[in-house]
Design a protein around this motif. Structure first.
Motif, short mmCIF file in Angstrom:
data_model
loop_
_atom_site.label_atom_id
_atom_site.label_comp_id
_atom_site.label_asym_id
_atom_site.label_seq_id
_atom_site.Cartn_x
_atom_site.Cartn_y
_atom_site.Cartn_z
N VAL A 132 0.78 -1.35 -0.03
CA VAL A 132 0.02 0.23 -0.22
C VAL A 132 0.53 1.39 0.05
CG1 VAL A 132 -1.80 1.33 1.09
CG2 VAL A 132 -1.70 -1.38 1.30
N GLY A 133 0.67 2.14 -1.15
CA GLY A 133 1.26 3.29 -1.05
C GLY A 133 0.61 4.43 -0.76
N PHE A 134 1.27 5.54 -0.36
CA PHE A 134 0.66 6.64 -0.14
C PHE A 134 1.41 8.13 -0.95
CE2 PHE A 134 -0.67 4.14 3.37
CZ PHE A 134 -2.15 3.91 3.49
N TYR A 135 0.46 8.89 -1.28
CA TYR A 135 1.41 10.01 -2.01
C TYR A 135 0.35 11.26 -1.44
CZ TYR A 135 2.69 13.19 -5.75
OH TYR A 135 3.16 14.29 -6.36
N ARG A 136 1.24 12.36 -0.93
CA ARG A 136 0.66 13.57 -0.11
C ARG A 136 1.22 14.67 -0.71
NH1 ARG A 136 1.61 14.00 5.06
NH2 ARG A 136 3.37 12.35 5.17
N GLY A 137 1.89 14.53 -1.97
CA GLY A 137 2.42 15.86 -2.55
C GLY A 137 3.50 16.37 -1.85
N GLU A 138 3.68 17.66 -1.47
CA GLU A 138 4.76 18.31 -1.00
C GLU A 138 4.80 17.89 0.72
OE1 GLU A 138 1.76 21.60 -1.08
OE2 GLU A 138 2.17 19.77 -2.25
N TRP A 139 3.87 17.17 1.12
CA TRP A 139 3.86 16.49 2.47
C TRP A 139 4.33 15.11 2.71
CZ3 TRP A 139 -0.17 19.75 0.80
CH2 TRP A 139 -0.08 20.87 1.20
N GLY A 140 5.15 14.55 1.23
CA GLY A 140 5.77 13.27 1.59
C GLY A 140 4.88 12.07 1.15
N GLY A 141 5.04 11.06 1.40
CA GLY A 141 4.36 9.85 1.39
C GLY A 141 5.04 8.57 2.00
N ALA A 142 4.60 7.51 1.79
CA ALA A 142 4.93 6.23 2.69
C ALA A 142 4.54 4.87 1.81
CB ALA A 142 4.23 6.29 3.92
N LEU A 143 5.20 3.99 2.13
CA LEU A 143 4.99 2.57 1.51
C LEU A 143 4.72 1.42 2.71
CD1 LEU A 143 4.80 0.44 -0.88
CD2 LEU A 143 7.43 0.58 -0.68
N TYR A 144 3.85 0.74 2.59
CA TYR A 144 3.55 -0.10 3.78
C TYR A 144 3.22 -1.45 3.01
CZ TYR A 144 3.24 3.31 7.48
OH TYR A 144 3.37 4.22 8.73
N TRP A 145 3.62 -2.48 4.16
CA TRP A 145 2.90 -3.82 3.91
C TRP A 145 1.90 -4.12 4.60
CZ3 TRP A 145 2.48 -7.80 7.21
CH2 TRP A 145 1.94 -8.99 6.64
#
Length: 256
Positions: free
Chosen positions: A102-115
């Motif tokens: 599961v990936g998250f994209y928050r623009g200039e506030w970053g993001g994250a990748l999870y299992w």
């Protein structure tokens, strides 16, 4: 008066239904030359329409980006307070053998990748990459990540792999500008549209510029891309960009 109003409502309903079906098939859109006039490009940049493309039953459809359903896991995750900031923004989901990436994209506030486990009861963070889109090639999992913001545009292709018991990431290739969408051509090359360019990335990670500076640069914000019969379609503000991989010719598709 009531009868006339009812007729108008029926006509409007029929038009709406037609708009949700036939008009979304990309073959119904009109082909135009690539606009080069600065005034035309400026007009498109101020358009209220953000078009997204998708493929269904081997046909290409276009829809208002707001109407695209967000990907959903088949369960609710009980997120720890410390991770709640990560679980926000635009989500991407890829099913793998032991659960989900599961990936998250928050623009200039970053993001994250999870299992996340198959039942949603367990999860862990893999990296802080701002995931734009996942893609599977040859049984391997990849993702594009990066950001274009305030004059900066950067990103990469990462490989997500499982060396032992846990998933990890490694950089596959640094990209010249921030990626917006990715697909595979018939030879399993990565085709990537970035904030500036249209790229082909070969199996040996060599970059070929199909288009160096596209009409979308800095104004039209590509958001999706599909390939059908050697033709690339990229959804963006105001219209859909088309590129023929066989001839190298491109065009601009509009609903009028």
């Amino acid at each position: 008066m009531k009868v006339n109003l009812l007729i108008l409502l029926i006509v409007f309903s029929l038009e709406s239904c037609l708009g949700r079906t036939d008009k979304k098939l990309i073959s119904n859109w009109n082909t135009h030359p690539i606009p080069t006039n600065p005034d035309s490009l400026r007009k498109y940049g101020f358009s209220f329409h953000e078009w997204a493309v998708y493929k269904k039953n081997d046909s290409v459809f276009v829809v208002d980006k707001k109407e695209l359903p967000s990907p959903q896991l088949p369960f609710q995750i009980k997120v720890k307070k410390a991770d709640s900031r990560d679980f926000g923004g635009r989500a991407s989901i890829l099913k793998v053998e032991d659960g989900y990436l599961v990936g998250f994209y928050r623009g200039e506030w970053g993001g994250a990748l999870y299992w996340v486990s198959s039942d949603g009861k367990n999860y862990y963070k893999i990296s802080n990459h701002a995931i734009v889109q996942f893609i599977n090639r040859g049984g391997k999992q990849y993702a594009i990540e990066g950001l274009a913001h305030l004059g900066t545009s950067e990103g990469s292709i990462i490989e997500i792999y499982k060396p032992n018991d846990k998933w990890a990431v490694r950089e596959h290739l640094k990209l010249p500008t921030a990626p917006k969408a990715i697909a595979l051509d018939h030879q399993d090359n990565f085709i990537i549209i970035t904030s500036k360019s249209l790229l082909k990335v070969g199996r040996n990670a060599q970059i070929f510029f199909l288009v160096d500076k596209g009409l979308w640069y800095a104004a039209l914000y590509p958001n999706s891309m599909v390939i059908r019969n050697n033709n690339i379609y990229a959804g963006m503000r105001a219209g859909v960009y088309h590129y023929d991989l066989g001839t190298g010719k491109d065009s601009w598709l509009l609903p009028y």
